[in-house]
Design an enzyme around this catalytic site. Structure first.
Site, PDB file in Angstrom:
ATOM      1  CE  LYS A  16      -2.263  -0.273   3.742  1.00 59.90           C
ATOM      2  NZ  LYS A  16      -1.573  -1.547   4.387  1.00 59.90           N
ATOM      3  NE  ARG A  91      -3.994   0.008   9.826  1.00 59.23           N
ATOM      4  CZ  ARG A  91      -3.216   0.483   9.256  1.00 59.23           C
ATOM      5  NH1 ARG A  91      -3.211   1.859   8.865  1.00 59.23           N
ATOM      6  NH2 ARG A  91      -2.285  -0.394   9.192  1.00 59.23           N
ATOM      7  NE  ARG A 136       6.641  -0.309  10.271  1.00 59.24           N
ATOM      8  CZ  ARG A 136       5.635  -0.230   9.387  1.00 59.24           C
ATOM      9  NH1 ARG A 136       5.628   0.470   8.168  1.00 59.24           N
ATOM     10  NH2 ARG A 136       4.570  -0.411   9.714  1.00 59.24           N
ATOM     11  NE  ARG A 147       1.596  -4.090  11.364  1.00 61.30           N
ATOM     12  CZ  ARG A 147       2.798  -3.894  10.627  1.00 61.30           C
ATOM     13  NH1 ARG A 147       3.917  -4.899  11.244  1.00 61.30           N
ATOM     14  NH2 ARG A 147       3.053  -3.292   9.536  1.00 61.30           N
TER      15      ARG A 147
HETATM   16  P1  AMP Z   1       0.809   1.503   8.675  1.00 66.85           P
HETATM   17  O1  AMP Z   1       2.272   2.086   8.562  1.00 66.85           O
HETATM   18  O2  AMP Z   1      -0.251   2.035   8.101  1.00 66.85           O
HETATM   19  O3  AMP Z   1       1.181  -0.128   8.620  1.00 66.85           O
HETATM   20  O4  AMP Z   1       0.689   1.884  10.359  1.00 66.85           O
HETATM   21  C1  AMP Z   1       1.298   1.230  11.316  1.00 66.85           C
HETATM   22  C2  AMP Z   1       0.731   1.366  12.791  1.00 66.85           C
HETATM   23  O5  AMP Z   1       0.077   2.787  13.264  1.00 66.85           O
HETATM   24  C3  AMP Z   1      -0.790   0.283  12.736  1.00 66.85           C
HETATM   25  O6  AMP Z   1      -0.487  -0.929  12.867  1.00 66.85           O
HETATM   26  C4  AMP Z   1      -1.611   1.078  13.780  1.00 66.85           C
HETATM   27  O7  AMP Z   1      -1.070   0.696  15.092  1.00 66.85           O
HETATM   28  C5  AMP Z   1      -1.259   2.403  13.537  1.00 66.85           C
HETATM   29  N1  AMP Z   1      -2.171   3.138  12.492  1.00 66.85           N
HETATM   30  C6  AMP Z   1      -2.169   3.544  11.556  1.00 66.85           C
HETATM   31  N2  AMP Z   1      -3.052   4.092  10.843  1.00 66.85           N
HETATM   32  C7  AMP Z   1      -3.985   3.852  11.662  1.00 66.85           C
HETATM   33  C8  AMP Z   1      -5.505   3.891  11.559  1.00 66.85           C
HETATM   34  N3  AMP Z   1      -6.201   4.523  10.516  1.00 66.85           N
HETATM   35  N4  AMP Z   1      -6.197   3.260  12.677  1.00 66.85           N
HETATM   36  C9  AMP Z   1      -5.775   2.815  13.609  1.00 66.85           C
HETATM   37  N5  AMP Z   1      -4.522   2.657  13.657  1.00 66.85           N
HETATM   38  C10 AMP Z   1      -3.395   3.131  12.665  1.00 66.85           C
END
Ligand code: AMP
Length: 189
Positions: A16, A91, A136, A147
């Site tokens: 993504k 999400r 990360r 996740r």
């Molecule tokens: P990502 O980089 O999009 O994979 O996001 C990393 C982490 O940030 C996720 O595993 C969540 O803990 C948090 N996160 C990011 N976007 C959201 C969202 N829209 N709702 C809730 N948690 C989020």
């Protein structure tokens, strides 16, 4: 391309972020990643960052309240007026509804939900490789499982939400970055 208000949906590790960034560059619109914004808050040690840090490390979702507030602030900025590629938001159903309400208040609406589909085994492999490369904190096996579960339980139902409004374009996320990027472009034309 006239499609300019785009939500990118896909399991963790589906690519993504990469595809959202490429698409945003191609369309000349902002790439809006709530994950990136949250990581920046954690790094800066802000109040939001302090609240989000442990939750993010565990692989669970940060609260709707926090995430909706940061997305809303970002989408209200002038550069998002001509469009955006949302990556990692919404999400949950509550976030999707908040996004709709937010766009309606701005006199606009979503054009497309681009769903990147991948094979779960490949996704886990990708995430583990990324863990090694980027270090990360949320890329360890336990967190990856959490996740995936959060995606299946809370985010995947959004496909139905957007499908009922005929907004979904599915793109196979397997293959090279260029091949997927071409497929994304095709899906939007
Ligand atoms: P990502 O980089 O999009 O994979 O996001 C990393 C982490 O940030 C996720 O595993 C969540 O803990 C948090 N996160 C990011 N976007 C959201 C969202 N829209 N709702 C809730 N948690 C989020």
């Amino acid at each position: 391309m006239s499609v300019r208000r785009i939500v990118m949906l896909g399991a963790p590790g589906a690519g993504k972020g990469t595809q959202a960034q490429l698409l945003a560059e191609r369309l000349g619109i902002p790439h809006v990643s709530t994950g990136d914004m949250l990581r920046a808050s954690v790094k800066a040690g802000s109040e939001v960052g302090r609240k989000a840090k442990t939750v993010m490390e565990s692989g669970e979702l940060v609260s709707d309240e926090i995430v909706i507030a940061i997305a809303e602030e970002r989408l209200r900025q002038a550069d998002a007026e001509k469009g955006f590629v949302l990556d990692g938001f919404p999400r949950t159903l509550a976030q999707a509804e908040a996004l709709d309400a937010m766009l309606e208040a701005l006199g606009t609406s979503l054009d497309c939900c681009l769903a990147l589909t991948v094979d779960t085994d490949e996704v886990v492999g990708r995430l583990l490789r990324r863990a090694e490369m980027e270090g990360r904190a949320d890329d360890n096996e336990a967190s990856i499982r959490v996740r995936m579960k959060a995606y299946d339980n809370q985010t995947a139902p959004l496909l139905g939400y957007y499908r009922s409004r005929d907004l979904v374009a599915e793109v196979a996320g397997m293959g090279t970055i260029d091949a997927v990027s071409d497929a994304v472009e095709q899906a939007l034309t």
